[in-house]
Design a protein around this motif. Structure first.
Motif, PDB file in Angstrom:
ATOM      1  N   ALA A 122      62.545   1.335  17.469  1.00  0.00           N
ATOM      2  CA  ALA A 122      62.470   1.094  19.091  1.00  0.00           C
ATOM      3  C   ALA A 122      63.409   2.019  19.736  1.00  0.00           C
ATOM      4  O   ALA A 122      64.696   2.401  19.193  1.00  0.00           O
ATOM      5  N   GLU A 123      62.955   2.403  21.019  1.00  0.00           N
ATOM      6  CA  GLU A 123      63.632   3.390  21.493  1.00  0.00           C
ATOM      7  C   GLU A 123      64.870   2.994  22.017  1.00  0.00           C
ATOM      8  O   GLU A 123      66.043   3.948  21.882  1.00  0.00           O
ATOM      9  N   ARG A 124      65.250   1.788  22.482  1.00  0.00           N
ATOM     10  CA  ARG A 124      66.505   1.329  22.714  1.00  0.00           C
ATOM     11  C   ARG A 124      67.515   1.269  21.449  1.00  0.00           C
ATOM     12  O   ARG A 124      68.860   1.667  21.604  1.00  0.00           O
ATOM     13  N   ASP A 125      66.925   0.890  20.609  1.00  0.00           N
ATOM     14  CA  ASP A 125      67.800   0.778  19.135  1.00  0.00           C
ATOM     15  C   ASP A 125      68.253   2.247  18.789  1.00  0.00           C
ATOM     16  O   ASP A 125      69.336   2.577  18.305  1.00  0.00           O
ATOM     17  N   ARG A 126      67.284   3.342  19.006  1.00  0.00           N
ATOM     18  CA  ARG A 126      67.363   4.574  18.578  1.00  0.00           C
ATOM     19  C   ARG A 126      68.532   5.321  19.394  1.00  0.00           C
ATOM     20  O   ARG A 126      69.425   5.889  19.094  1.00  0.00           O
ATOM     21  N   LEU A 127      68.449   5.115  20.693  1.00  0.00           N
ATOM     22  CA  LEU A 127      69.478   5.420  21.668  1.00  0.00           C
ATOM     23  C   LEU A 127      70.591   4.901  21.557  1.00  0.00           C
ATOM     24  O   LEU A 127      71.759   5.740  21.458  1.00  0.00           O
ATOM     25  N   TYR A 138      81.106   0.349  23.568  1.00  0.00           N
ATOM     26  CA  TYR A 138      80.213  -0.758  23.874  1.00  0.00           C
ATOM     27  C   TYR A 138      79.782  -0.509  25.229  1.00  0.00           C
ATOM     28  O   TYR A 138      78.855  -0.840  25.720  1.00  0.00           O
ATOM     29  N   HIS A 139      80.728  -0.625  26.179  1.00  0.00           N
ATOM     30  CA  HIS A 139      80.826  -0.604  27.605  1.00  0.00           C
ATOM     31  C   HIS A 139      79.819   0.454  27.961  1.00  0.00           C
ATOM     32  O   HIS A 139      78.942   0.477  28.926  1.00  0.00           O
ATOM     33  N   GLU A 140      80.249   1.756  27.208  1.00  0.00           N
ATOM     34  CA  GLU A 140      79.337   2.918  27.947  1.00  0.00           C
ATOM     35  C   GLU A 140      77.926   2.884  27.411  1.00  0.00           C
ATOM     36  O   GLU A 140      77.111   3.189  28.209  1.00  0.00           O
ATOM     37  N   ILE A 141      77.645   2.370  26.055  1.00  0.00           N
ATOM     38  CA  ILE A 141      76.247   2.278  25.728  1.00  0.00           C
ATOM     39  C   ILE A 141      75.544   1.143  26.659  1.00  0.00           C
ATOM     40  O   ILE A 141      74.569   1.598  26.901  1.00  0.00           O
ATOM     41  N   LEU A 147      72.005  -2.720  29.226  1.00  0.00           N
ATOM     42  CA  LEU A 147      72.335  -4.126  28.335  1.00  0.00           C
ATOM     43  C   LEU A 147      73.348  -4.535  28.809  1.00  0.00           C
ATOM     44  O   LEU A 147      74.351  -3.980  29.336  1.00  0.00           O
ATOM     45  N   SER A 148      73.858  -5.960  28.362  1.00  0.00           N
ATOM     46  CA  SER A 148      74.987  -6.343  28.345  1.00  0.00           C
ATOM     47  C   SER A 148      75.921  -5.902  27.319  1.00  0.00           C
ATOM     48  O   SER A 148      75.492  -5.542  26.188  1.00  0.00           O
ATOM     49  N   VAL A 149      77.181  -5.867  27.468  1.00  0.00           N
ATOM     50  CA  VAL A 149      77.901  -5.567  26.572  1.00  0.00           C
ATOM     51  C   VAL A 149      78.006  -6.215  25.205  1.00  0.00           C
ATOM     52  O   VAL A 149      78.053  -5.711  24.320  1.00  0.00           O
ATOM     53  N   GLY A 150      77.882  -7.757  25.138  1.00  0.00           N
ATOM     54  CA  GLY A 150      77.727  -8.619  24.286  1.00  0.00           C
ATOM     55  C   GLY A 150      76.639  -8.209  23.405  1.00  0.00           C
ATOM     56  O   GLY A 150      76.546  -8.668  22.143  1.00  0.00           O
ATOM     57  N   SER A 151      75.329  -7.709  23.936  1.00  0.00           N
ATOM     58  CA  SER A 151      74.284  -7.565  23.175  1.00  0.00           C
ATOM     59  C   SER A 151      74.288  -6.040  22.454  1.00  0.00           C
ATOM     60  O   SER A 151      73.524  -5.706  21.769  1.00  0.00           O
ATOM     61  N   VAL A 152      75.213  -5.196  22.808  1.00  0.00           N
ATOM     62  CA  VAL A 152      75.229  -3.724  22.131  1.00  0.00           C
ATOM     63  C   VAL A 152      75.656  -4.060  20.641  1.00  0.00           C
ATOM     64  O   VAL A 152      74.829  -3.304  19.805  1.00  0.00           O
ATOM     65  N   GLY A 153      76.460  -5.001  20.300  1.00  0.00           N
ATOM     66  CA  GLY A 153      76.726  -5.102  18.799  1.00  0.00           C
ATOM     67  C   GLY A 153      75.355  -5.527  18.026  1.00  0.00           C
ATOM     68  O   GLY A 153      74.982  -5.045  16.990  1.00  0.00           O
ATOM     69  N   THR A 154      74.681  -6.437  18.644  1.00  0.00           N
ATOM     70  CA  THR A 154      73.574  -7.096  18.102  1.00  0.00           C
ATOM     71  C   THR A 154      72.519  -5.812  17.951  1.00  0.00           C
ATOM     72  O   THR A 154      71.888  -5.870  16.786  1.00  0.00           O
ATOM     73  N   THR A 155      72.200  -5.225  18.940  1.00  0.00           N
ATOM     74  CA  THR A 155      71.342  -4.089  18.858  1.00  0.00           C
ATOM     75  C   THR A 155      71.848  -2.894  17.802  1.00  0.00           C
ATOM     76  O   THR A 155      70.819  -2.535  17.123  1.00  0.00           O
ATOM     77  N   LEU A 156      72.967  -2.740  17.779  1.00  0.00           N
ATOM     78  CA  LEU A 156      73.408  -1.903  16.632  1.00  0.00           C
ATOM     79  C   LEU A 156      73.155  -2.123  15.396  1.00  0.00           C
ATOM     80  O   LEU A 156      72.598  -1.444  14.388  1.00  0.00           O
ATOM     81  N   SER A 157      73.559  -3.570  14.981  1.00  0.00           N
ATOM     82  CA  SER A 157      73.289  -4.022  13.861  1.00  0.00           C
ATOM     83  C   SER A 157      71.820  -3.893  13.341  1.00  0.00           C
ATOM     84  O   SER A 157      71.520  -3.622  12.072  1.00  0.00           O
ATOM     85  N   ARG A 158      71.089  -4.429  14.255  1.00  0.00           N
ATOM     86  CA  ARG A 158      69.643  -4.627  13.889  1.00  0.00           C
ATOM     87  C   ARG A 158      68.926  -3.220  13.670  1.00  0.00           C
ATOM     88  O   ARG A 158      68.330  -3.130  12.838  1.00  0.00           O
ATOM     89  N   ALA A 159      69.507  -2.360  14.618  1.00  0.00           N
ATOM     90  CA  ALA A 159      68.997  -0.970  14.439  1.00  0.00           C
ATOM     91  C   ALA A 159      69.399  -0.189  13.019  1.00  0.00           C
ATOM     92  O   ALA A 159      68.517   0.453  12.476  1.00  0.00           O
ATOM     93  N   ARG A 160      70.743  -0.467  12.624  1.00  0.00           N
ATOM     94  CA  ARG A 160      71.133   0.117  11.413  1.00  0.00           C
ATOM     95  C   ARG A 160      70.154  -0.484  10.034  1.00  0.00           C
ATOM     96  O   ARG A 160      69.942   0.242   9.274  1.00  0.00           O
TER      97      ARG A 160
END
Length: 196
Positions: A122-127, A138-141, A147-160
């Motif tokens: 998904a585009e958000r995961d890829r980016l 995480y703040h910059e992403i 996104l909220s800062v708290g959701s960046v880690g989840t997004t990255l984990s799911r994307a990986r």
């Protein structure tokens, strides 16, 4: 102008690497990076420079991909018209490129699989993955992607996880297609990237 010089010195290389990974073409990445800095010059100072630059670059890359898709579609229609008229659709340049690709088939295939796996996200995961690879925190992403800062880690984990699943699936498909072609069997690879 000093502000723009500083921005360029500080962010040009990471931005160029990010765009090159995203586009797979360093020349196109360089053009989009330059356009990003032109927009920064027009916009003026921003709070989160790095996140803003990467967000602008992402938007430019998305717009460029849309333009490229329209161009490819027009070329496909033109090639179909030539074929329908009995014209020769393959010229010397196409044959040269095919010979080049054959000479480096394994490397090209692996790069294509990796690119396809990244593109299947998904585009958000890829980016998010590409931005993290370039060292954005995480703040910059979060700021760049809304996104909220708290959701960046989840997004990255799911994307990986998704990236590895898709890549392994594409490798299996490629191996089956290669084996089928080697035995003279008619194996067709599934189009698209709708891997579960």
């Amino acid at each position: 102008m000093d502000q723009l010089d500083r921005l360029f010195r500080e962010y040009h290389e990471p931005l160029l690497r990010y765009l090159t990974r995203r586009l797979g073409d360093r020349d196109a990445a360089e053009e989009l990076a330059q356009e990003t800095f032109v927009r920064a010059m027009r916009h003026g100072p921003v709070q989160r420079e790095r996140a803003w630059l990467f967000a602008v670059a992402s938007n430019l890359a998305r717009d460029d991909a849309r333009r490229s898709a329209r161009t490819r579609h027009r070329l496909t229609l033109l090639r179909s018209e030539l074929d329908a008229e009995g014209g020769e659709a393959r010229d010397a340049e196409v044959f040269r490129l095919e010979a080049q690709a054959e000479a480096t088939a394994d490397r090209v295939r692996e790069q294509a699989l990796a690119r396809a796996a990244v593109d299947a996200l998904a585009e958000r995961d890829r980016l998010a993955l590409l931005m993290r690879e370039e060292g954005l925190d995480y703040h910059e992403i979060a700021a760049a992607l809304g996104l909220s800062v708290g959701s960046v880690g989840t997004t990255l984990s799911r994307a990986r996880r998704r990236l590895m699943d898709v890549y392994e699936s594409l490798q299996r498909e490629s191996a089956r297609a290669t084996e089928g072609a080697g035995t003279g069997g008619a194996v067709t690879a599934r189009g698209g990237h709708d891997v579960a």
